[in-house]
Enzyme design. Sequence first.
Site, mmCIF file in Angstrom:
data_model
loop_
_atom_site.group_PDB
_atom_site.id
_atom_site.type_symbol
_atom_site.label_atom_id
_atom_site.label_comp_id
_atom_site.label_asym_id
_atom_site.label_seq_id
_atom_site.Cartn_x
_atom_site.Cartn_y
_atom_site.Cartn_z
ATOM 1 N N ARG A 61 24.849 -16.122 -31.489
ATOM 2 C CA ARG A 61 26.116 -16.810 -30.877
ATOM 3 C C ARG A 61 25.434 -17.366 -29.469
ATOM 4 O O ARG A 61 25.675 -18.468 -28.958
ATOM 5 C CB ARG A 61 27.340 -15.827 -30.605
ATOM 6 C CG ARG A 61 28.339 -16.419 -29.541
ATOM 7 C CD ARG A 61 29.658 -15.531 -29.751
ATOM 8 N NE ARG A 61 30.757 -15.987 -29.013
ATOM 9 C CZ ARG A 61 31.183 -15.582 -27.778
ATOM 10 N NH1 ARG A 61 30.602 -14.218 -27.409
ATOM 11 N NH2 ARG A 61 32.165 -16.043 -27.190
ATOM 12 N N HIS A 65 25.566 -21.125 -28.393
ATOM 13 C CA HIS A 65 26.341 -21.527 -27.045
ATOM 14 C C HIS A 65 25.123 -22.446 -25.817
ATOM 15 O O HIS A 65 25.631 -23.154 -25.325
ATOM 16 C CB HIS A 65 26.912 -20.550 -26.305
ATOM 17 C CG HIS A 65 28.399 -20.157 -26.811
ATOM 18 N ND1 HIS A 65 29.155 -19.572 -26.073
ATOM 19 C CD2 HIS A 65 28.613 -20.120 -28.196
ATOM 20 C CE1 HIS A 65 30.162 -19.387 -26.901
ATOM 21 N NE2 HIS A 65 30.059 -19.528 -28.079
ATOM 22 N N ASN A 93 31.897 -18.054 -22.163
ATOM 23 C CA ASN A 93 30.568 -17.123 -22.252
ATOM 24 C C ASN A 93 30.638 -15.782 -21.679
ATOM 25 O O ASN A 93 29.602 -15.197 -21.742
ATOM 26 C CB ASN A 93 29.504 -17.805 -21.564
ATOM 27 C CG ASN A 93 28.949 -19.221 -22.345
ATOM 28 O OD1 ASN A 93 29.189 -19.085 -23.469
ATOM 29 N ND2 ASN A 93 28.456 -20.194 -21.641
ATOM 30 N N PRO A 161 32.601 -25.432 -28.529
ATOM 31 C CA PRO A 161 33.638 -25.716 -29.515
ATOM 32 C C PRO A 161 34.739 -24.282 -29.367
ATOM 33 O O PRO A 161 34.178 -23.422 -29.454
ATOM 34 C CB PRO A 161 33.018 -25.562 -30.778
ATOM 35 C CG PRO A 161 31.582 -26.227 -30.401
ATOM 36 C CD PRO A 161 31.155 -25.727 -28.969
ATOM 37 N N HIS A 191 30.295 -16.372 -38.672
ATOM 38 C CA HIS A 191 31.396 -15.753 -38.356
ATOM 39 C C HIS A 191 31.316 -14.558 -39.683
ATOM 40 O O HIS A 191 32.638 -13.702 -39.395
ATOM 41 C CB HIS A 191 32.641 -16.334 -38.291
ATOM 42 C CG HIS A 191 32.734 -17.002 -37.067
ATOM 43 N ND1 HIS A 191 33.585 -18.125 -36.696
ATOM 44 C CD2 HIS A 191 31.882 -17.040 -35.940
ATOM 45 C CE1 HIS A 191 33.580 -18.880 -35.407
ATOM 46 N NE2 HIS A 191 32.485 -18.296 -35.067
ATOM 47 N N SER A 247 32.598 -5.566 -43.447
ATOM 48 C CA SER A 247 31.108 -5.956 -43.865
ATOM 49 C C SER A 247 30.702 -6.757 -42.626
ATOM 50 O O SER A 247 29.901 -7.678 -42.667
ATOM 51 C CB SER A 247 31.075 -6.821 -45.127
ATOM 52 O OG SER A 247 31.880 -7.938 -44.874
#
Length: 326
Positions: A61, A65, A93, A161, A191, A247
């Site tokens: 991530r 970013h 953030n 986004p 994700h 998971s």
Amino acid sequence: MGGTRYSGIIILVLLGFLGSIQAQLVLGFYSKNCPRAEKIIHNFVNMHIHNAPSLAAALLRMHFHDCFIRGCDASVLLNSTSNNQAEKDAFPNLSLRGFDFVDRVKSLVEAECPGIVSCADIIALVARDSIVATGGPFWRVPTGRRDGTISNSTEALNNIPPTFGNLTTLQKQFSKRGLDLNDLVLLSGAHTIGVSHCSSFSNRLYNFTGVGDQDPSLDSKYAANLKANKCRNPNDNTTKVEMTPGSRNTFDLGYYSLLLQRRALFESDAALTTNPTTKSFVTQLLQGPLQNFYDKFAKSMEKMGRINVKTGSIGEIRKQCAVVNS
């Protein structure tokens, strides 16, 4: 006279061509000036990521970013100063993790070859290596990025986004960075691992349009379960929910299955099913083998890792990732 001018033009064109070649990222960029760099990074990740496997999602991530603001230049790592609020302090953030992990890697590489390996390359490499170390896909990481010197929280707030973005918004933000709808679907597939705070999607449960309603695009049984067992308070900003329940540390196709079941957490996830092109691609991924997703995801990751990179003499090689060189 004309021949001399013509020769001069050819030389300028050749110089420009050579400059463009030098500006490209390449595999093994450090093979001569710091040959052990990538091995040091790889070994550190393999030694420590298993103690905190959830960091794999966090580091991935962070890479995303970083690349979406000013390109992949490690601007997300810079600290705020007395006269500037940096990206890491922008609202999107505030939940980023892994800064200490990157700093520890940087200190090892600096000890090996000072002033050679950029923080931007380190982010890209630890993101890939941590995903591979926890059982996910491999992708190539050409190197040669240099670090930026500007980091602005407003740019991050306006250009990362949003989790509440619709498909039009997401498509525009991806397109500005040379990424298409397939890239949007594939990169959203990250994700499939990690967690989210309830506050990132609680409006879908409690106040979707401002009148205390629930998002009708979210499966009602799943929403009821979240409200009863996880996000009991609409103002909860501490409780975490698995992106793919059961998971969260397995890089699989579970995320896409949840999309078609209307059980993805973010509006930006649900948006992928509102367009026939993206929904069809989701279905194709689910119908194919896992390796097919891995191969396509790898290509999109390498593509993302090239967004507006600084190379050659642009930017700098930071001595410390959190501050620009003095």
